[in-house]
Design a protein around this motif. Structure first.
Motif, mmCIF file in Angstrom:
data_model
loop_
_atom_site.group_PDB
_atom_site.id
_atom_site.type_symbol
_atom_site.label_atom_id
_atom_site.label_comp_id
_atom_site.label_asym_id
_atom_site.label_seq_id
_atom_site.Cartn_x
_atom_site.Cartn_y
_atom_site.Cartn_z
ATOM 1 N N ARG A 116 0.828 -1.211 0.000
ATOM 2 C CA ARG A 116 0.000 0.000 0.000
ATOM 3 C C ARG A 116 0.860 1.258 0.000
ATOM 4 O O ARG A 116 0.551 2.258 -0.656
ATOM 5 N N PHE A 117 1.966 1.221 0.722
ATOM 6 C CA PHE A 117 2.820 2.405 0.859
ATOM 7 C C PHE A 117 4.051 2.324 -0.037
ATOM 8 O O PHE A 117 4.365 3.275 -0.749
ATOM 9 N N GLU A 120 8.010 5.132 -1.455
ATOM 10 C CA GLU A 120 7.618 6.538 -1.337
ATOM 11 C C GLU A 120 6.716 6.767 -0.136
ATOM 12 O O GLU A 120 6.855 7.774 0.569
ATOM 13 N N GLY A 121 5.801 5.835 0.101
ATOM 14 C CA GLY A 121 4.892 5.997 1.227
ATOM 15 C C GLY A 121 5.585 5.907 2.568
ATOM 16 O O GLY A 121 5.256 6.648 3.508
ATOM 17 N N ALA A 124 7.381 9.107 3.126
ATOM 18 C CA ALA A 124 6.458 10.174 3.494
ATOM 19 C C ALA A 124 6.062 10.085 4.968
ATOM 20 O O ALA A 124 5.995 11.113 5.671
ATOM 21 N N ARG A 125 5.822 8.876 5.458
ATOM 22 C CA ARG A 125 5.409 8.706 6.859
ATOM 23 C C ARG A 125 6.553 9.032 7.825
ATOM 24 O O ARG A 125 6.316 9.551 8.923
ATOM 25 N N ASP A 249 -4.451 1.429 7.136
ATOM 26 C CA ASP A 249 -3.654 2.571 6.686
ATOM 27 C C ASP A 249 -2.356 2.778 7.462
ATOM 28 O O ASP A 249 -1.979 3.903 7.783
ATOM 29 N N PRO A 251 1.904 1.316 7.430
ATOM 30 C CA PRO A 251 2.882 0.471 6.736
ATOM 31 C C PRO A 251 3.111 -0.841 7.474
ATOM 32 O O PRO A 251 2.975 -0.926 8.701
ATOM 33 N N ASP A 286 5.477 -3.569 3.073
ATOM 34 C CA ASP A 286 6.155 -2.352 2.622
ATOM 35 C C ASP A 286 7.650 -2.382 2.906
ATOM 36 O O ASP A 286 8.425 -1.695 2.240
ATOM 37 N N LYS A 319 3.820 -1.491 -5.913
ATOM 38 C CA LYS A 319 4.869 -0.514 -5.660
ATOM 39 C C LYS A 319 6.149 -1.200 -5.172
ATOM 40 O O LYS A 319 6.087 -2.194 -4.450
#
Length: 377
Positions: A116-117, A120-121, A124-125, A249, A251, A286, A319
């Motif tokens: 899901r992340f 890049e995700g 960002a977190r 929602d 990682p 992730d 991803k």
């Protein structure tokens, strides 16, 4: 012409000659799908579509062959457990068969979203736009809740990006799950506020209650920034369930516990990149943790590089994800690690940090600075 909608698996086989290799490959194709003798497979859809199709066999060495078998996406459905079951279910119990390659094909790519992340995700977190991420592991098992929370606090202030539970922290009486998660989450939040950071705390979820998805949501409610799962013990289905749940929602980091027998024997099991890259990514992880070269587990440079490549391969499912080597990490080795893994990586720092005692934050800072310096050169 082969149906381009099918997914393909490459197997390395031991056989005395080409005839035996072909017989073994046909046996795998049946075993991994209908699990009945070929002469009683129903005609039509089952024989034409569901049964695995042997597409090629080639000799790769003395009494060693590589067979490519394609499978229908319908045999896997949309479940990662069943997909891996088709790739290497019953045949994993047979001698001298090893999975060495996997091509998902277009339909599997559609059905499996992957992380899901992704890279890049996660960046960002954690607020770390460039360079390797530093992830100290709070331990050892037997520590009290307050001791673990204090270690986490010091590591955050030292420049960590992710605080990871040791995978041996479960629901023991010394540090019960709910108490540990709440206390460490609060310590991380306070240190983030003090230092202006966005460090994420990844909670180890073991499913001690029988409901691991519920436990993951409990961790989220307590302030966790992610979860650590052990698919070798819990199953890849738990990873997929959380990664697909939009309300979760957070990682997901996956740990390699109990997966060693799948990769360590060259004649059987699966290649390292498949276990710690492809399978984790299919499930929706992730960040994939694996034993680093030079640590106490003995993975080679080539094996570690194959894992990192599979995690970040643009042609992979969904991803790209973060590889996370653990073991053998030190300031002195930072240059070698950056050269080997590049920027998109999570470096685990474990037992060596505890030698710093009350100065553990300074040890984290030294590693942070070493990685940043090497990345900039």
């Amino acid at each position: 012409m082969a149906d381009d909608n099918r997914f393909r698996v490459r197997y390395r086989l031991k056989a005395e000659n080409a005839s035996e290799a072909e017989s073994r490959a046909i046996g795998i194709a049946l075993e991994q799908t209908v699990e009945i003798p070929g002469d009683i497979v129903p005609a039509g859809y089952i024989s034409d579509e569901i049964v695995g199709q042997v597409e090629g066999i080639s000799a790769t060495g003395p009494e060693t062959y590589e067979a490519t078998i394609s499978y229908s996406p319908d045999s896997a459905g949309e479940e990662v457990v069943q997909l891996i079951n088709v790739i290497f279910g019953n045949s994993s119990i047979q001698q001298n068969i090893r999975v060495v390659g996997f091509d998902p094909g277009p339909e599997i790519r559609k059905r499996f979203a992957g992380p899901r992340f992704g890279i890049e995700g996660v960046r960002a977190r954690t607020g770390r736009a460039r360079g390797g991420l530093i992830s100290p592991v709070i331990k050892p098992q037997g520590s009290s809740v307050s001791e673990l929370a204090e270690i986490a606090r010091r590591c955050v202030l030292g420049g960590a990006d992710i605080i990871k539970d040791d995978h041996g922290l479960a629901n023991q009486r010394m540090a019960p799950f709910r108490e540990r998660v709440t206390a460490v989450s609060e310590a991380v939040a306070e240190a983030n506020a003090q230092g202006g950071g966005s460090v994420c705390y990844f909670v180890n979820v073991t499913g001690h209650s029988g409901y691991p998805v519920d436990e993951a949501f409990q961790a989220k409610e307590a302030g966790a920034g992610g979860v650590l799962l052990m698919p070798g013990l819990m199953g890849f289905g738990v990873v997929q369930a959380l990664s697909r749940d939009k309300s979760f929602d957070l990682p997901i980091m996956t740990h390699p516990s109990f997966t060693g027998p799948f990769v360590l024997t060259p004649e059987t099991g699966v290649d390292h990149g498949l276990m710690y890259g492809v399978f984790q990514r299919l499930a929706g992880s992730d960040i994939s943790v694996f034993p680093n070269v030079g640590g106490r587990f003995g993975f080679s440079i080539e094996e570690c590089q194959s894992i990192a490549k599979a995690c970040r391969d643009p042609a992979g499912v969904g991803k790209p994800m973060m590889p996370s080597p653990g073991g053998g990490m030190s300031v002195e080795r930072a240059g070698d690690m950056v050269s080997m893994y590049g920027e998109d990586v999570v470096y685990l720092l474990g037992g060596s940090l505890l030698r710093a005692g009350d100065r553990i934050g300074e040890a984290v800072r030294a590693m942070r600075d070493a990685v940043d310096q090497m990345s900039a050169t």
